[in-house]
Design a protein around this motif. Structure first.
Motif, PDB file in Angstrom:
ATOM      1  N   SER A  15      57.998  18.306  41.703  1.00 53.77           N
ATOM      2  CA  SER A  15      59.275  17.610  41.565  1.00 53.77           C
ATOM      3  C   SER A  15      59.778  17.696  40.126  1.00 53.77           C
ATOM      4  CB  SER A  15      59.150  16.166  42.046  1.00 53.77           C
ATOM      5  OG  SER A  15      58.728  15.319  41.020  1.00 53.77           O
ATOM      6  N   ALA A  16      58.862  17.706  39.173  1.00 56.75           N
ATOM      7  CA  ALA A  16      59.278  17.802  37.771  1.00 56.75           C
ATOM      8  C   ALA A  16      59.901  19.165  37.474  1.00 56.75           C
ATOM      9  CB  ALA A  16      58.088  17.560  36.854  1.00 56.75           C
ATOM     10  N   SER A  17      59.418  20.203  38.141  1.00 61.55           N
ATOM     11  CA  SER A  17      59.984  21.534  37.924  1.00 61.55           C
ATOM     12  C   SER A  17      61.453  21.548  38.307  1.00 61.55           C
ATOM     13  CB  SER A  17      59.228  22.578  38.744  1.00 61.55           C
ATOM     14  OG  SER A  17      57.919  22.729  38.239  1.00 61.55           O
ATOM     15  N   ARG A  18      61.774  20.850  39.402  1.00 60.24           N
ATOM     16  CA  ARG A  18      63.173  20.727  39.818  1.00 60.24           C
ATOM     17  C   ARG A  18      63.958  19.854  38.863  1.00 60.24           C
ATOM     18  NH1 ARG A  18      65.236  22.106  44.688  1.00 60.24           N
ATOM     19  NH2 ARG A  18      63.798  22.917  46.236  1.00 60.24           N
ATOM     20  N   SER A  19      63.413  18.693  38.558  1.00 56.49           N
ATOM     21  CA  SER A  19      64.210  17.735  37.777  1.00 56.49           C
ATOM     22  C   SER A  19      64.326  18.125  36.308  1.00 56.49           C
ATOM     23  CB  SER A  19      63.648  16.325  37.922  1.00 56.49           C
ATOM     24  OG  SER A  19      62.288  16.283  37.618  1.00 56.49           O
ATOM     25  N   LEU A  20      63.478  19.038  35.832  1.00 58.27           N
ATOM     26  CA  LEU A  20      63.616  19.476  34.438  1.00 58.27           C
ATOM     27  C   LEU A  20      64.690  20.542  34.282  1.00 58.27           C
ATOM     28  CD1 LEU A  20      59.918  19.491  33.167  1.00 58.27           C
ATOM     29  CD2 LEU A  20      61.803  18.090  32.313  1.00 58.27           C
ATOM     30  N   LEU A  21      65.087  21.155  35.393  1.00 56.13           N
ATOM     31  CA  LEU A  21      66.194  22.120  35.332  1.00 56.13           C
ATOM     32  C   LEU A  21      67.470  21.375  34.931  1.00 56.13           C
ATOM     33  CD1 LEU A  21      65.721  24.346  38.517  1.00 56.13           C
ATOM     34  CD2 LEU A  21      65.252  24.971  36.145  1.00 56.13           C
ATOM     35  N   HIS A  96      48.632  18.404  36.103  1.00 55.24           N
ATOM     36  CA  HIS A  96      49.872  19.061  36.524  1.00 55.24           C
ATOM     37  C   HIS A  96      50.689  19.449  35.290  1.00 55.24           C
ATOM     38  CE1 HIS A  96      50.403  17.950  41.007  1.00 55.24           C
ATOM     39  NE2 HIS A  96      49.129  17.863  40.691  1.00 55.24           N
ATOM     40  N   ALA A  97      51.323  20.624  35.343  1.00 55.87           N
ATOM     41  CA  ALA A  97      52.156  21.047  34.220  1.00 55.87           C
ATOM     42  C   ALA A  97      53.299  21.919  34.705  1.00 55.87           C
ATOM     43  CB  ALA A  97      51.320  21.807  33.195  1.00 55.87           C
ATOM     44  N   VAL A  98      54.389  21.906  33.945  1.00 57.98           N
ATOM     45  CA  VAL A  98      55.566  22.715  34.256  1.00 57.98           C
ATOM     46  C   VAL A  98      55.772  23.716  33.124  1.00 57.98           C
ATOM     47  CG1 VAL A  98      58.064  22.710  34.612  1.00 57.98           C
ATOM     48  CG2 VAL A  98      56.663  20.817  35.505  1.00 57.98           C
ATOM     49  N   LEU A  99      55.747  24.993  33.478  1.00 58.55           N
ATOM     50  CA  LEU A  99      56.024  26.043  32.500  1.00 58.55           C
ATOM     51  C   LEU A  99      57.529  26.250  32.414  1.00 58.55           C
ATOM     52  CD1 LEU A  99      55.233  28.546  30.730  1.00 58.55           C
ATOM     53  CD2 LEU A  99      55.249  29.867  32.846  1.00 58.55           C
ATOM     54  N   VAL A 100      58.069  26.195  31.189  1.00 61.03           N
ATOM     55  CA  VAL A 100      59.493  26.502  31.011  1.00 61.03           C
ATOM     56  C   VAL A 100      59.604  28.001  30.773  1.00 61.03           C
ATOM     57  CG1 VAL A 100      61.563  26.101  29.626  1.00 61.03           C
ATOM     58  CG2 VAL A 100      59.965  24.225  30.068  1.00 61.03           C
ATOM     59  N   ARG A 101      60.299  28.680  31.684  1.00 65.04           N
ATOM     60  CA  ARG A 101      60.364  30.142  31.623  1.00 65.04           C
ATOM     61  C   ARG A 101      61.627  30.667  30.957  1.00 65.04           C
ATOM     62  NH1 ARG A 101      56.909  33.408  34.132  1.00 65.04           N
ATOM     63  NH2 ARG A 101      58.442  35.012  33.785  1.00 65.04           N
ATOM     64  N   ALA A 102      62.713  29.876  30.965  1.00 63.99           N
ATOM     65  CA  ALA A 102      63.961  30.368  30.368  1.00 63.99           C
ATOM     66  C   ALA A 102      64.856  29.199  29.986  1.00 63.99           C
ATOM     67  CB  ALA A 102      64.689  31.282  31.359  1.00 63.99           C
ATOM     68  N   ARG A 183      58.402  28.572  41.779  1.00 64.27           N
ATOM     69  CA  ARG A 183      59.289  28.954  40.682  1.00 64.27           C
ATOM     70  C   ARG A 183      60.687  28.442  41.007  1.00 64.27           C
ATOM     71  NH1 ARG A 183      61.639  34.915  39.742  1.00 64.27           N
ATOM     72  NH2 ARG A 183      62.367  34.764  37.604  1.00 64.27           N
ATOM     73  N   PHE A 184      61.331  27.843  40.012  1.00 62.88           N
ATOM     74  CA  PHE A 184      62.642  27.225  40.215  1.00 62.88           C
ATOM     75  C   PHE A 184      63.619  27.747  39.173  1.00 62.88           C
ATOM     76  CE2 PHE A 184      59.328  24.540  41.780  1.00 62.88           C
ATOM     77  CZ  PHE A 184      59.798  24.072  42.991  1.00 62.88           C
ATOM     78  N   ARG A 185      64.847  28.061  39.621  1.00 62.76           N
ATOM     79  CA  ARG A 185      65.798  28.647  38.706  1.00 62.76           C
ATOM     80  C   ARG A 185      67.202  28.190  39.069  1.00 62.76           C
ATOM     81  NH1 ARG A 185      68.444  33.773  38.520  1.00 62.76           N
ATOM     82  NH2 ARG A 185      67.650  34.621  40.460  1.00 62.76           N
ATOM     83  N   ILE A 186      68.006  27.912  38.062  1.00 59.62           N
ATOM     84  CA  ILE A 186      69.408  27.551  38.315  1.00 59.62           C
ATOM     85  C   ILE A 186      70.140  28.803  38.777  1.00 59.62           C
ATOM     86  CG2 ILE A 186      71.557  26.688  37.329  1.00 59.62           C
ATOM     87  CD1 ILE A 186      69.965  25.062  35.367  1.00 59.62           C
ATOM     88  N   ALA A 187      70.783  28.691  39.941  1.00 57.22           N
ATOM     89  CA  ALA A 187      71.386  29.870  40.575  1.00 57.22           C
ATOM     90  C   ALA A 187      72.424  30.542  39.693  1.00 57.22           C
ATOM     91  CB  ALA A 187      72.015  29.470  41.906  1.00 57.22           C
ATOM     92  N   THR A 188      73.163  29.759  38.933  1.00 56.45           N
ATOM     93  CA  THR A 188      74.250  30.330  38.147  1.00 56.45           C
ATOM     94  C   THR A 188      73.811  30.818  36.778  1.00 56.45           C
ATOM     95  OG1 THR A 188      74.766  28.111  37.370  1.00 56.45           O
ATOM     96  CG2 THR A 188      76.027  28.929  39.248  1.00 56.45           C
ATOM     97  N   SER A 189      72.525  30.657  36.457  1.00 56.01           N
ATOM     98  CA  SER A 189      72.060  31.123  35.158  1.00 56.01           C
ATOM     99  C   SER A 189      72.018  32.642  35.167  1.00 56.01           C
ATOM    100  CB  SER A 189      70.678  30.559  34.846  1.00 56.01           C
ATOM    101  OG  SER A 189      69.715  31.158  35.675  1.00 56.01           O
ATOM    102  N   ARG A 190      72.013  33.193  33.977  1.00 57.79           N
ATOM    103  CA  ARG A 190      71.978  34.652  33.830  1.00 57.79           C
ATOM    104  C   ARG A 190      70.897  35.248  34.735  1.00 57.79           C
ATOM    105  NH1 ARG A 190      69.045  37.334  30.098  1.00 57.79           N
ATOM    106  NH2 ARG A 190      68.774  35.452  28.879  1.00 57.79           N
ATOM    107  N   ALA A 191      71.294  36.245  35.489  1.00 54.06           N
ATOM    108  CA  ALA A 191      70.360  36.862  36.436  1.00 54.06           C
ATOM    109  C   ALA A 191      69.138  37.416  35.712  1.00 54.06           C
ATOM    110  CB  ALA A 191      71.051  37.976  37.189  1.00 54.06           C
ATOM    111  N   ILE A 192      68.001  37.121  36.271  1.00 53.22           N
ATOM    112  CA  ILE A 192      66.757  37.625  35.719  1.00 53.22           C
ATOM    113  C   ILE A 192      66.032  38.377  36.834  1.00 53.22           C
ATOM    114  CG2 ILE A 192      64.505  36.994  34.795  1.00 53.22           C
ATOM    115  CD1 ILE A 192      65.878  34.494  33.653  1.00 53.22           C
ATOM    116  N   PRO A 193      65.582  39.578  36.567  1.00 54.53           N
ATOM    117  CA  PRO A 193      64.866  40.334  37.602  1.00 54.53           C
ATOM    118  C   PRO A 193      63.768  39.486  38.212  1.00 54.53           C
ATOM    119  CG  PRO A 193      65.144  41.658  35.628  1.00 54.53           C
ATOM    120  CD  PRO A 193      65.633  40.280  35.300  1.00 54.53           C
ATOM    121  N   THR A 194      63.759  39.417  39.529  1.00 58.31           N
ATOM    122  CA  THR A 194      62.765  38.586  40.233  1.00 58.31           C
ATOM    123  C   THR A 194      61.510  38.428  39.451  1.00 58.31           C
ATOM    124  OG1 THR A 194      62.358  40.610  41.457  1.00 58.31           O
ATOM    125  CG2 THR A 194      63.342  38.770  42.636  1.00 58.31           C
TER     126      THR A 194
END
Length: 194
Positions: A15-21, A96-102, A183-194
């Motif tokens: 849930s934190a992965s979602r809410s940290l976006l 539990h931990a959330v990796l920030v990828r971008a 893995r969670f990503r904001i849809a409108t963020s700059r496209a990143i190769p899968t």
DNA sequence: CGACCGATCGTCT
DNA sequence: GACGATCGGTCGA
């Protein structure tokens, strides 16, 4: 406003992965504030998770931070080159931990560009965003409710269809767990190769 | 484009 | 002694 302790301790990595976006990751530097909006995260869900450093309840000097209080930074060196930034969440002894990828750079962009002259991919991955923001091993174990590095709610609300989920990156060794949609990503963020 | 590969070092066995 | 929760450059199509 700055996220308080309860935000981190009262939820798990999923849930934190979602809410940290959409939240703002902020660092205090000599130049002022340096910050960016979290646009991509990954959940590492405790001792059951084969992709996690804490799999099987493994506890070492490096990963012991993950067993600590939610709201602590877990920064470690990957491939001898890149520092990866994670947010520890959930209760003590539940790793539990959330990796920030971008991130999407917001404040201190000039400072980021100075650190990373080829700005094209400046914050497109977990290793490059830490370089842009100036996150390093000195931040390992940092209290995210203090005033060196923290996360702010800036009122961004994401609808369900604005968040894309998928399997985590670079965890092939995790077998079946590599396929989980953590893995969670904001849809409108700059496209990143899968 | 995509596939491949070298860099580089702290951590764990 | 081996191996990454990666990146960016190169090479070939």
């Amino acid at each position: 406003m700055k996220l308080t302790r309860g935000f981190y301790t009262d939820q798990n990595a999923l849930s934190a992965s979602r809410s940290l976006l959409g939240k703002l990751l902020v660092l205090r530097s000599s130049m002022g504030r340096v910050s960016g909006i979290n646009t991509e995260t990954e959940a590492y869900c405790g001792m059951e998770d084969r992709a996690s450093h804490a799999f099987g309840g493994k506890r070492t000097p490096r990963n012991s931070i993950m067993y600590g209080k939610g709201g602590t930074a877990y920064v470690y060196l990957c491939y001898g080159i890149h520092h990866l930034f994670n947010v520890v969440v959930h209760h003590v002894d539940v790793p539990h931990a959330v990796l920030v990828r971008a991130i999407q750079p917001m404040e201190g962009i000039q400072e980021m560009l100075e650190r990373r002259p080829n700005a094209r991919t400046s914050t497109g991955g977990p290793g490059t965003l830490t370089q842009a923001l100036g996150i390093g091993s000195v931040h390992n174990g940092a209290d995210l409710t203090a005033d060196r590095i923290w996360i702010e709610d800036i009122g961004v609300k994401l609808k369900r269809n604005e968040v894309i989920t998928g399997p985590r990156i670079g965890v092939e060794y995790a077998g079946v767990d590599a396929l989980l949609p953590y893995r969670f990503r904001i849809a409108t963020s700059r496209a990143i190769p899968t």
